[in-house]
Enzyme design. Structure first.
Site, short mmCIF file in Angstrom:
data_model
loop_
_atom_site.label_atom_id
_atom_site.label_comp_id
_atom_site.label_asym_id
_atom_site.label_seq_id
_atom_site.Cartn_x
_atom_site.Cartn_y
_atom_site.Cartn_z
N HIS A 267 0.83 -1.20 0.00
CA HIS A 267 0.00 0.00 0.00
C HIS A 267 0.87 1.26 0.00
O HIS A 267 0.70 2.15 -0.84
CB HIS A 267 -0.90 -0.02 1.25
CG HIS A 267 -1.79 1.17 1.40
ND1 HIS A 267 -3.11 1.16 1.02
CD2 HIS A 267 -1.55 2.40 1.92
CE1 HIS A 267 -3.64 2.35 1.28
NE2 HIS A 267 -2.72 3.12 1.83
N GLU A 268 1.82 1.32 0.94
CA GLU A 268 2.67 2.51 1.03
C GLU A 268 3.58 2.65 -0.20
O GLU A 268 3.95 3.76 -0.58
CB GLU A 268 3.49 2.48 2.31
CG GLU A 268 2.67 2.46 3.60
CD GLU A 268 1.69 3.62 3.72
OE1 GLU A 268 1.97 4.70 3.13
OE2 GLU A 268 0.64 3.46 4.37
N HIS A 271 1.91 4.83 -2.68
CA HIS A 271 2.14 6.24 -2.37
C HIS A 271 3.54 6.67 -2.81
O HIS A 271 3.73 7.73 -3.41
CB HIS A 271 2.02 6.47 -0.86
CG HIS A 271 0.63 6.53 -0.34
ND1 HIS A 271 -0.32 7.41 -0.82
CD2 HIS A 271 0.02 5.84 0.67
CE1 HIS A 271 -1.45 7.26 -0.14
NE2 HIS A 271 -1.26 6.31 0.78
#
Length: 500
Positions: A267-268, A271
């Site tokens: 997920h990160e 980003h």
């Protein structure tokens, strides 16, 4: 200061402002990962000082005149510079609305509250957080009031606008109403569908932290994370920080369940890839920043949910998971692991929630933060209101506040108005991934081989490289053919969770 080229002077000042912001970003990352607790007061002073310096740069007495003079010559600027000037104006409106003492007070209050939150969460003790969180809420009301007057919006929309430029609660209300019209029924159908499938076999742990870390690093290198310009560390709450040239991502490990950390890392990484892919020529200017948190969250959710929970990626990753932990057997089959990663079940924790129930977590936080900011919900009553909302929306009640209203860092850290962008990001992720698959017919097959270059290349061209040259809806429309909506998300959920 008089200058014959007001736009060039603005670029010089905003480049200096960017440097202050980048330094603050690294200090914030360090505060959440490596800083000893005893340094918290000193760090709060450092960050508050940098915040005031940044405020003084952008709210300088002659800034209004510089902006006005530069805007008179807008027609002579190329599209990037015109967009940059627009974003400069937006930044100035937000920052000049606040007095320097309020900027200082907000930074100090949030630093103190985050530290208090760590202890309160650990001890499941909301009452211990109440004084610090009350101070943050009072300050955020003052911030919202000041910005609302400058922007001509409601208090809540002024805070939302910090995270999603142009975002308004009336638009969110309409999208959330659409989601509420089909999510409860869809959740019920998915739960019934799962009952007809063979039982999921649990993966046998424990899973050593070092093995988890190595696995995560291996996979995100393949996806495209550049460790020459980034790090992976541990924090109480996973986040992405740092700068476009120095991306800092974090996760948290649980030796009983490696999926939590792995999916957090993936997920990160979404980003981080967005930050690293921003237009290099404009990284020191507002137009080179990420458009807003709707697109930012779309990139993390696209990577974690759309790509890395797909059949194709699990087939690629499963052998690496078995090797990482020295495991084998039916539980470690591709089919069983995919079932684990796509299991739908109402739960207490937002960051661990599945795609179907996740928006319900966000709707609750959206409802509560608006009520607290408006004064309709006393802060002391938050735990009860939280539990009531969880019972209503998800049918579960947290056994303690650590699993309830203390689980997120956002309110202690000053992130009021942030939460809706998670679900807006999920909607955008579904649209973008669908468009990427249409544009790159072999995309899933490539992911199944560990090759993310078709996906990343498409995202670089259609999202990352756009920076803030256009609005969120303009970027989405150009990339997918439509503005932000719920239809692609609904189609994705039905396809993934009802067709197996």
């Amino acid at each position: 200061m008089i200058t014959n080229d007001p736009y060039a002077e603005l670029e010089r000042r905003f480049a200096r402002l960017s440097a202050v912001g980048r330094a603050s970003a690294i200090l914030n990352w360090d505060r959440s990962t490596m800083m000893p607790d005893g340094a918290s007061d000193d760090r709060a002073d450092q960050l508050a000082t940098l915040g005031v310096i940044a405020h003084e740069i952008i709210a300088a007495p002659d800034m209004s005149d510089l902006l006005a003079r530069a805007e008179e010559g807008r027609a002579s600027l190329d599209p990037w510079r015109q967009a940059n000037l627009r974003e400069m104006r937006r930044s100035w409106v937000h920052e000049s609305a606040l007095p320097a003492d309020l900027v200082d007070a907000r930074t100090r209050a949030c630093s103190a509250c985050e530290l208090a939150w760590r202890s309160a969460k650990k001890d499941a003790d909301f009452k211990s957080l109440l004084p610090a969180l009350s101070e943050v809420l009072n300050i955020m009301r003052r911030v919202g009031e000041a910005k609302a007057a400058a922007l001509g919006t409601s208090l809540y929309d002024a805070l939302l606008d910090e995270f999603e430029p142009g975002g308004r609660s009336v638009h969110i209300d309409a999208l959330f109403a659409e989601l509420r019209s089909f999510l409860p029924d869809l959740l019920g159908r998915v739960l019934e569908h799962q009952k007809r499938l063979p039982p999921i076999q649990p993966l046998d742990g424990p899973f050593p932290v070092e093995a988890q870390r190595r696995l995560g690093e291996e996979l995100i290198r393949l996806i495209g994370f550049d460790f020459h310009h980034g790090r992976l560390d541990v924090s109480a709450h996973p986040f992405t920080g740092g700068t476009a040239d120095d991306v800092r991502i974090t996760t948290r490990y649980d030796e009983k369940d490696f999926a939590r950390a792995l999916m957090g890392v993936l997920h990160e990484t979404g980003h981080g890839l967005y930050e690293a892919g921003l237009p290099r020529a404009w990284r020191r200017q507002p137009v080179g920043s990420a458009r807003g948190m709707t697109l930012h969250e779309s990139q993390s959710l696209l990577m974690e949910m759309q790509a890395c929970r797909s059949d194709a990626f699990v087939a690629f990753a499963a052998p690496r998971m078995r090797a990482a932990f020295g495991k084998d057997g039916p539980a470690w089959s591709v089919e069983n692991i995919h079932r684990l990663y796509t299991q739908v079940a109402p739960g207490f924790i937002r960051v661990d929630a599945d795609e179907v129930t996740y928006p319900l977590h966000i709707m609750l936080r959206y409802r509560l933060e608006r009520a607290m900011l408006a004064g309709d919900l006393p802060l002391a009553d938050l735990p009860g209101a939280w539990n009531d909302g969880m019972r209503e929306l998800l049918g579960v009640v947290p056994p303690d506040d650590s699993l309830g209203c203390l689980q997120d860092i956002h309110w202690p850290d000053g992130g009021w108005g942030y939460f809706p962008t998670y679900t807006l990001g999920a909607l955008a992720a579904a649209q973008l991934f669908g468009a990427a698959r249409r544009a790159e017919p072999g995309l899933l097959e490539a992911i199944g081989k560990g090759d993310f270059s078709p996906l990343l290349g498409w995202l670089r061209a259609n999202v990352h490289g756009k920076g803030s040259i256009a609005t969120t809806d303009e970027i989405l429309t150009a990339a997918t053919g439509s503005a932000l909506g719920t239809s692609a998300f609904k189609v994705h959920l039905e396809s993934r969770y009802l067709s197996a």
